[in-house]
Design a protein around this motif. Sequence first.
Motif, PDB file in Angstrom:
ATOM      1  N   GLY A  12       2.729  11.624   1.727  1.00  0.00           N
ATOM      2  CA  GLY A  12       3.502  10.749   2.194  1.00  0.00           C
ATOM      3  C   GLY A  12       2.669  10.444   3.549  1.00  0.00           C
ATOM      4  O   GLY A  12       3.589  10.044   4.532  1.00  0.00           O
ATOM      5  N   ALA A  13       2.070  11.480   3.779  1.00  0.00           N
ATOM      6  CA  ALA A  13       0.589  10.919   5.802  1.00  0.00           C
ATOM      7  C   ALA A  13       0.475   9.236   4.672  1.00  0.00           C
ATOM      8  O   ALA A  13       0.159   8.339   6.049  1.00  0.00           O
ATOM      9  N   VAL A  14      -0.053   8.896   3.590  1.00  0.00           N
ATOM     10  CA  VAL A  14      -0.879   7.596   3.075  1.00  0.00           C
ATOM     11  C   VAL A  14       0.477   6.940   3.623  1.00  0.00           C
ATOM     12  O   VAL A  14       0.559   5.608   4.158  1.00  0.00           O
ATOM     13  N   VAL A  15       1.596   6.912   3.042  1.00  0.00           N
ATOM     14  CA  VAL A  15       2.508   6.438   2.925  1.00  0.00           C
ATOM     15  C   VAL A  15       3.142   5.961   4.999  1.00  0.00           C
ATOM     16  O   VAL A  15       3.756   4.632   4.683  1.00  0.00           O
ATOM     17  N   LEU A  16       2.857   6.556   5.388  1.00  0.00           N
ATOM     18  CA  LEU A  16       3.526   6.835   7.039  1.00  0.00           C
ATOM     19  C   LEU A  16       2.706   5.737   6.962  1.00  0.00           C
ATOM     20  O   LEU A  16       3.207   5.058   7.837  1.00  0.00           O
ATOM     21  N   GLY A  17       1.138   5.835   6.967  1.00  0.00           N
ATOM     22  CA  GLY A  17      -0.404   5.230   7.295  1.00  0.00           C
ATOM     23  C   GLY A  17       0.532   4.025   7.780  1.00  0.00           C
ATOM     24  O   GLY A  17       0.143   2.703   8.182  1.00  0.00           O
ATOM     25  N   ALA A  48       9.045   4.241   6.929  1.00  0.00           N
ATOM     26  CA  ALA A  48       8.019   4.594   7.556  1.00  0.00           C
ATOM     27  C   ALA A  48       8.719   6.367   7.770  1.00  0.00           C
ATOM     28  O   ALA A  48       8.258   7.502   8.239  1.00  0.00           O
ATOM     29  N   LEU A  49       9.957   6.070   7.861  1.00  0.00           N
ATOM     30  CA  LEU A  49      10.868   6.822   8.073  1.00  0.00           C
ATOM     31  C   LEU A  49      10.795   8.165   6.791  1.00  0.00           C
ATOM     32  O   LEU A  49      10.658   9.649   6.745  1.00  0.00           O
ATOM     33  N   ALA A  50      10.911   7.416   5.265  1.00  0.00           N
ATOM     34  CA  ALA A  50      10.155   7.856   4.247  1.00  0.00           C
ATOM     35  C   ALA A  50       9.222   8.831   4.289  1.00  0.00           C
ATOM     36  O   ALA A  50       9.122   9.999   3.841  1.00  0.00           O
ATOM     37  N   GLY A  79       0.588  -1.497  -0.202  1.00  0.00           N
ATOM     38  CA  GLY A  79      -0.207   0.484   0.055  1.00  0.00           C
ATOM     39  C   GLY A  79       1.021   1.379   0.717  1.00  0.00           C
ATOM     40  O   GLY A  79      -0.280   2.040  -0.733  1.00  0.00           O
ATOM     41  N   ALA A  80       1.567   1.059   0.637  1.00  0.00           N
ATOM     42  CA  ALA A  80       2.882   2.291   0.788  1.00  0.00           C
ATOM     43  C   ALA A  80       3.150   2.196  -0.514  1.00  0.00           C
ATOM     44  O   ALA A  80       3.524   3.762  -1.246  1.00  0.00           O
TER      45      ALA A  80
END
Length: 421
Positions: A400-405, A316-318, A252-253
Amino acid sequence: MPGPTVGSDGDQTLPLRPQEVAAETPQPAAPFATATVITLGSLVALGPLTTDLYLPALPDLTADLHSTAPAAQLTLTGSLIGMVIGQLLFGPLSDRLGRRRPMLAGLVAYTVASALCAFAGSMPVLVAGRVLQGVAGSAALVIARAVVRDRLEGTAMIRFMATMGLISGLAPIVAPLAGAQLLRVTDWRGTFVALVVLGAALTAACAFGVRETLPPERRHGGGLGTTVRAIGGLLRDRVFLGYLLTSTFAFGALFAYVGGSSVVLQDVYRISSQTYSLVFAVNSVALLAATQLNGRFLVQRCSERTLLVSGLAVAALAGASVVLCTTVWDTGLAGVWPALTLLMASMGVILPSANGQALTMAPHAAGSASALLGTGTFLCGAVVAPLSSLGGHPSATVLGAVVLGCALLALASFLALCRRG
């Protein structure tokens, strides 16, 4: 330690460590001819080629079909939904009928669906064609993984997947570059004509170069009930479910980036389609390099748990870096691009490890296990791909928020369900 392995009828056996499975099973160093390795890698590459080749043309096809950016992104979502449906169909079917026949049928249908996309006269027709393209093309992805699982176990399988990844990893590098160059001599329809040619070529390659790897005595003869029990047995296994969710959310990320990068980088940062293809290619090189490093070096020296936790933490850092670079520091593309490169590199560690460990647990239901892995990942991808354009406007912060989540959900799934004991 992995949980019980699951048979084709959904029954579970005593758990084996991947190292123990590998030790008990003969693993030839070169189980496939070189031409077959190339073909299998190309089959796995069909997925990213299908999604990435036309990405530089998204703005053009949106204008040509008098549509909007969110509607155009539905062509990507439609393809992913089709892959979800198709893998649930072709995976279990290949456990019953063998690998070759479903694979060839899917490739023929993929070629026809690609032609439908090339001649679509409206956005709804194009979306429908992409759904059919995804359903048919999923046969290549799910069955190629099952073919490898038929022949290898454990660490040897992960290493061989890395070898296949060397070939399939070229797809996200070549696809946007090729798509951008195609746009110099043709319109967006030409990108789908290229997929027609590719589908026909892979059909011929599989017909003449890929042998059956699932003998009749290893196939299950049951109908829908047997398939449901096999899938149910896999889903009831805590550790398999953990790897499945880890792979799903990590993918998903990845697809938040794949689905959103075209509109975000071109519309928000005003780069050309050729420049976008260069950015995408550089990031894909990072994915390819990390995949090879993982398969040839890291899996021999680091534990699976260390690799997955580290990879998920980097992802998550990315995502967090993209959010910070667009809300706190306002670095522009100079800050966002390296963060997205870091994300792609992390996927080269996460996805082969999670998928390989999951497939190790299903030696007698490889098609069903591969289908569940593909279904989960592409379903998650279909949901997150359009999110960067929520509200009708692309946003790097939302991307970025979607990747982090997604990265945090993947990490939580692994730590909670794949614990030892």
